[in-house]
Design a protein around this motif. Structure first.
Motif, PDB file in Angstrom:
ATOM      1  N   VAL A  96       0.888  -1.166   0.000  1.00  0.00           N
ATOM      2  CA  VAL A  96       0.000   0.000   0.000  1.00  0.00           C
ATOM      3  C   VAL A  96       0.920   1.208   0.000  1.00  0.00           C
ATOM      4  O   VAL A  96       1.800   1.298   0.848  1.00  0.00           O
ATOM      5  CB  VAL A  96      -0.883   0.045   1.263  1.00  0.00           C
ATOM      6  N   GLU A  97       0.755   2.098  -0.952  1.00  0.00           N
ATOM      7  CA  GLU A  97       1.719   3.187  -1.058  1.00  0.00           C
ATOM      8  C   GLU A  97       1.115   4.477  -1.587  1.00  0.00           C
ATOM      9  O   GLU A  97       0.324   4.456  -2.532  1.00  0.00           O
ATOM     10  CB  GLU A  97       2.859   2.740  -1.996  1.00  0.00           C
ATOM     11  N   LYS A  98       1.498   5.577  -0.971  1.00  0.00           N
ATOM     12  CA  LYS A  98       1.087   6.888  -1.478  1.00  0.00           C
ATOM     13  C   LYS A  98       2.069   7.321  -2.570  1.00  0.00           C
ATOM     14  O   LYS A  98       3.231   6.929  -2.546  1.00  0.00           O
ATOM     15  CB  LYS A  98       1.101   7.909  -0.343  1.00  0.00           C
ATOM     16  N   PRO A  99       1.604   8.114  -3.534  1.00  0.00           N
ATOM     17  CA  PRO A  99       2.510   8.494  -4.622  1.00  0.00           C
ATOM     18  C   PRO A  99       3.604   9.452  -4.165  1.00  0.00           C
ATOM     19  O   PRO A  99       3.403  10.215  -3.217  1.00  0.00           O
ATOM     20  CB  PRO A  99       1.586   9.179  -5.629  1.00  0.00           C
ATOM     21  N   PHE A 100       4.735   9.407  -4.866  1.00  0.00           N
ATOM     22  CA  PHE A 100       5.800  10.385  -4.641  1.00  0.00           C
ATOM     23  C   PHE A 100       5.347  11.723  -5.212  1.00  0.00           C
ATOM     24  O   PHE A 100       5.419  12.755  -4.567  1.00  0.00           O
ATOM     25  CB  PHE A 100       7.079   9.900  -5.327  1.00  0.00           C
ATOM     26  N   SER A 101       4.869  11.684  -6.454  1.00  0.00           N
ATOM     27  CA  SER A 101       4.260  12.873  -7.047  1.00  0.00           C
ATOM     28  C   SER A 101       3.116  12.401  -7.936  1.00  0.00           C
ATOM     29  O   SER A 101       3.137  11.280  -8.426  1.00  0.00           O
ATOM     30  CB  SER A 101       5.278  13.662  -7.861  1.00  0.00           C
ATOM     31  N   VAL A 117      11.391  20.386  -2.370  1.00  0.00           N
ATOM     32  CA  VAL A 117      10.937  20.369  -0.982  1.00  0.00           C
ATOM     33  C   VAL A 117      11.786  19.401  -0.164  1.00  0.00           C
ATOM     34  O   VAL A 117      12.234  19.702   0.935  1.00  0.00           O
ATOM     35  CB  VAL A 117       9.443  19.957  -0.888  1.00  0.00           C
ATOM     36  N   ILE A 118      12.024  18.201  -0.726  1.00  0.00           N
ATOM     37  CA  ILE A 118      12.804  17.183  -0.017  1.00  0.00           C
ATOM     38  C   ILE A 118      14.221  17.670   0.242  1.00  0.00           C
ATOM     39  O   ILE A 118      14.782  17.480   1.310  1.00  0.00           O
ATOM     40  CB  ILE A 118      12.823  15.864  -0.825  1.00  0.00           C
ATOM     41  N   ALA A 149      10.184  10.401   3.364  1.00  0.00           N
ATOM     42  CA  ALA A 149       9.661   9.873   4.627  1.00  0.00           C
ATOM     43  C   ALA A 149      10.254   8.496   4.943  1.00  0.00           C
ATOM     44  O   ALA A 149      11.461   8.318   4.901  1.00  0.00           O
ATOM     45  CB  ALA A 149       8.142   9.814   4.598  1.00  0.00           C
ATOM     46  N   GLU A 150       9.395   7.514   5.187  1.00  0.00           N
ATOM     47  CA  GLU A 150       9.926   6.203   5.589  1.00  0.00           C
ATOM     48  C   GLU A 150       9.985   5.204   4.429  1.00  0.00           C
ATOM     49  O   GLU A 150      10.080   4.006   4.608  1.00  0.00           O
ATOM     50  CB  GLU A 150       9.117   5.633   6.759  1.00  0.00           C
ATOM     51  N   LYS A 151       9.936   5.729   3.178  1.00  0.00           N
ATOM     52  CA  LYS A 151       9.981   4.860   2.001  1.00  0.00           C
ATOM     53  C   LYS A 151      11.307   4.100   1.923  1.00  0.00           C
ATOM     54  O   LYS A 151      12.356   4.614   2.307  1.00  0.00           O
ATOM     55  CB  LYS A 151       9.833   5.706   0.734  1.00  0.00           C
ATOM     56  N   ASN A 152      11.242   2.873   1.385  1.00  0.00           N
ATOM     57  CA  ASN A 152      12.473   2.093   1.253  1.00  0.00           C
ATOM     58  C   ASN A 152      13.335   2.591   0.104  1.00  0.00           C
ATOM     59  O   ASN A 152      14.533   2.597   0.174  1.00  0.00           O
ATOM     60  CB  ASN A 152      12.151   0.622   0.988  1.00  0.00           C
ATOM     61  N   ARG A 153      12.654   2.973  -0.990  1.00  0.00           N
ATOM     62  CA  ARG A 153      13.404   3.394  -2.166  1.00  0.00           C
ATOM     63  C   ARG A 153      13.368   4.900  -2.293  1.00  0.00           C
ATOM     64  O   ARG A 153      12.424   5.536  -1.869  1.00  0.00           O
ATOM     65  CB  ARG A 153      12.775   2.776  -3.420  1.00  0.00           C
ATOM     66  N   SER A 154      14.425   5.451  -2.895  1.00  0.00           N
ATOM     67  CA  SER A 154      14.408   6.899  -3.097  1.00  0.00           C
ATOM     68  C   SER A 154      14.193   7.182  -4.576  1.00  0.00           C
ATOM     69  O   SER A 154      14.270   6.274  -5.419  1.00  0.00           O
ATOM     70  CB  SER A 154      15.712   7.518  -2.618  1.00  0.00           C
TER      71      SER A 154
END
Ligand SMILES: [Zn+2]
Ligand SMILES: [Zn+2]
Ligand SMILES: [Zn+2]
Ligand SMILES: [Zn+2]
Length: 431
Positions: free
Chosen positions: A10-15, A91-92, A101-106
Motif C-alpha cells: 500500500v503506497e502513497k505516490p511520490f508525485s 521540498v525534499i 519519509a519512511e519509504k524504502n526506495r528513493s
C-alpha cells in the motif's frame, strides 16, 4: 508466503496529478468526487475540504502563482507531472534528506532508460515539447537544467502509473517509488487497484516466496496477441517480454481462430496467413479454401473498423453489430476480433440503455475476459458487476445471484473488503 487475496503493498505516490479533464469534478489532493471549492489564488485547482487544501499547500504553494498565469488555459498532464516532481524534489532537498519519509526506495533509485529514450524519436519529440512548456511555466531564471529535466522525463516515462477510479477509468498519473520496482508479466500473480491516490498491490494466487523479483503485475492491456504485446512493451518500457504466455505464444492460436463448421463439434480451427491446410483441433475436418478467404476478409474489415473507432474514441453500435453479424458462425468465441467488438458493443448498448442487447453481448464477452485477463482480474469482476446490474433491471433474480457470487469472489481477492468497490457491489444487491 502470501496467500491469494492478501495485500502486498500500500503506497502513497511520490508525485501525482489529477487529469486536467477531471479538474473541476474531483479534489486535486485526494481525487474524491465531493463538493469542491477552488483555490482562490490560482482558480486552477479544486479541493473537497479545507483539510485537503491544507495538506496540499506544502507543494501547491510552489506552483500556485505560476498556475494563475496559465489559467484559463490548462497544462498538459505529463508537463504537470514533471512540474510536481521537480517541486517535490525541491521540498525534499530543503528538508535535508533525499528519501521520502519512511519509504524504502528513493527517487534516485528509479530507472530512467535515458540511452534508449535518446534514440526514440517519438519520445524525444515529446520531451522537447515539454521542455518549452516548462520554460514558460517556471520562467528562464527558475527553470532547472535541461539534463536534469531529461533524467526526470525518463523516470516519468518508465515509472508512471495511470491512477484509476474504482470502475477502472483513468483519472490521473502518479509515480510510486516502491510499486515501480515490480516487473511485468502478461500472466501476472498480482493486480493493482487504487483507493483515491493510494496504490494497492494484491496477490491473486499464493506466492510462496514473496520477494519483489517474484511478484508480477501487468503493465498493458493483455487482450492482444503476443507479437503485439511484445511490441507495445518494447516501445513503452524498452524490454522484450519473455513471460510464459509470450515464450510459447500460448493463447495466440485461440485469438486467431475459426469455429468448427460441424455444429456438433466444439472445436476451433487456428488460422494463419501462411497455413496451406487447416483442420479442426478436435474432429480434424479440413476447411475449404473459400472459407479461409472469407475469414480473412472479415478480419481485415474488423481490424479497419476497430482502429477507426479507437482513433475517433467513439464506438458506433451499427458498425459493431454489422461486424458481429459478419463474424457469426465463422469466428470462434475466443477470437480476439470478436471479443474486442463485443466489448465495444456491450458498452455502447449500456450507454444507449438497450439493456437486453447489453446482457446478450456481456454474456458472450465473459469467456474471453476470463480466458485472457484471468479469473481474478478487476475487469472480470466489473463485467460481472455490470451484468448483475443489468439482470436486476430485468428482475431476473436467479441470473443476478450468479453474477453477484462471481463478482464477489473476484473483488474479495482483487480489492478486498475494505475497498469501496466491495461496498458498491453489496449495495447494488441490497437496493
Ligand atoms: Zn480532498
Ligand atoms: Zn492555487
Ligand atoms: Zn508476456
Ligand atoms: Zn471440429
Amino acid at each position: 508466503m502470501v496467500q491469494k487475496g492478501e495485500t502486498i503493498l500500500v503506497e502513497k505516490p511520490f508525485s501525482y496529478v489529477l487529469k486536467s479533464t477531471q479538474r473541476t469534478t474531483r479534489c486535486d489532493y485526494c481525487f474524491f468526487q465531493r463538493e469542491l471549492k477552488k483555490c482562490s489564488k490560482c482558480q486552477y485547482v479544486y479541493y473537497c475540504s479545507q483539510n485537503c487544501q491544507k495538506l496540499a499547500w506544502y507543494l501547491h504553494k510552489l506552483e500556485c502563482d505560476n498556475l494563475r498565469k496559465v489559467f484559463p488555459k490548462t497544462i498538459p498532464d505529463s508537463a504537470h507531472v514533471l512540474i510536481r516532481t521537480i517541486l517535490k524534489l525541491k521540498v525534499i532537498k530543503v528538508k535535508g534528506h533525499t528519501h521520502d519519509a519512511e519509504k524504502n526506495r528513493s527517487f534516485q533509485d528509479l530507472m530512467s532508460h535515458c540511452t534508449e529514450i535518446k534514440k526514440d524519436e517519438r519520445r524525444m519529440d515529446h520531451f522537447f515539447s515539454l521542455l518549452i512548456i516548462l520554460h514558460s511555466f517556471f520562467g528562464e531564471d527558475e527553470v532547472p537544467e535541461k539534463d536534469f529535466i531529461f533524467e526526470l522525463f525518463g523516470k516519468m516515462c518508465i515509472n508512471s502509473f495511470n491512477i484509476c477510479d474504482k470502475y477502472m477509468n483513468s483519472i490521473g498519473t502518479g509515480i510510486y517509488l516502491n510499486a515501480s520496482i515490480i516487473d511485468h508479466s502478461c500472466d501476472p500473480n498480482a493486480v493493482i487497484s487504487f483507493d483515491g491516490t493510494t496504490i494497492v498491490v494484491r496477490s491473486i494466487q499464493n506466492i510462496p516466496d514473496v520477494r519483489w523479483e517474484n511478484i508480477r503485475i501487468s503493465y498493458i492491456d493483455v487482450l492482444n496477441v503476443s507479437k503485439n504485446r511484445k511490441a507495445e512493451l518494447n516501445s513503452m518500457y524498452y524490454f522484450l517480454c519473455d513471460c510464459n504466455l509470450c515464450k510459447n505464444e500460448t493463447n495466440d492460436k485461440l485469438m486467431n481462430s475459426m469455429i468448427c463448421p460441424d455444429i456438433n463439434c466444439n472445436g476451433y480451427i487456428h488460422i494463419e496467413k501462411s497455413s496451406k491446410e487447416v483442420t479442426c483441433n478436435t474432429c480434424k475436418i479440413m476447411i475449404e479454401k473459400e472459407k479461409i478467404r472469407q475469414y480473412f476478409d472479415i478480419v481485415v474489415i474488423s481490424d479497419y473498423h476497430l482502429k477507426n473507432m479507437k482513433n475517433k474514441e467513439m464506438a458506433y453500435i451499427n458498425v459493431c453489430e454489422m461486424l458481429l453479424k459478419k463474424q457469426g458462425g465463422l469466428f470462434y468465441e475466443l477470437n480476439i476480433y470478436r471479443i474486442r467488438i463485443l466489448d465495444l458493443a456491450f458498452e455502447e448498448c449500456i450507454k444507449l440503455q438497450r439493456w437486453n442487447d447489453a446482457i446478450k453481448y456481456g454474456i458472450q464477452l465473459l469467456p474471453g475476459y476470463k480466458k485472457y485477463y484471468g479469473f481474478y482480474h478487476p475487469l472480470v469482476g466489473l463485467l460481472n458487476m455490470k451484468l448483475l446490474k443489468l439482470t436486476l433491471l430485468k428482475n431476473d433474480l436467479n441470473e443476478a445471484r450468479q453474477y453477484f457470487e462471481e463478482a464477489n469472489e473476484i473483488i474479495l481477492v482483487t480489492h478486498g473488503k475494505t475497498h469501496s468497490l466491495y461496498r458498491t457491489l453489496h449495495k447494488i444487491l441490497y437496493e
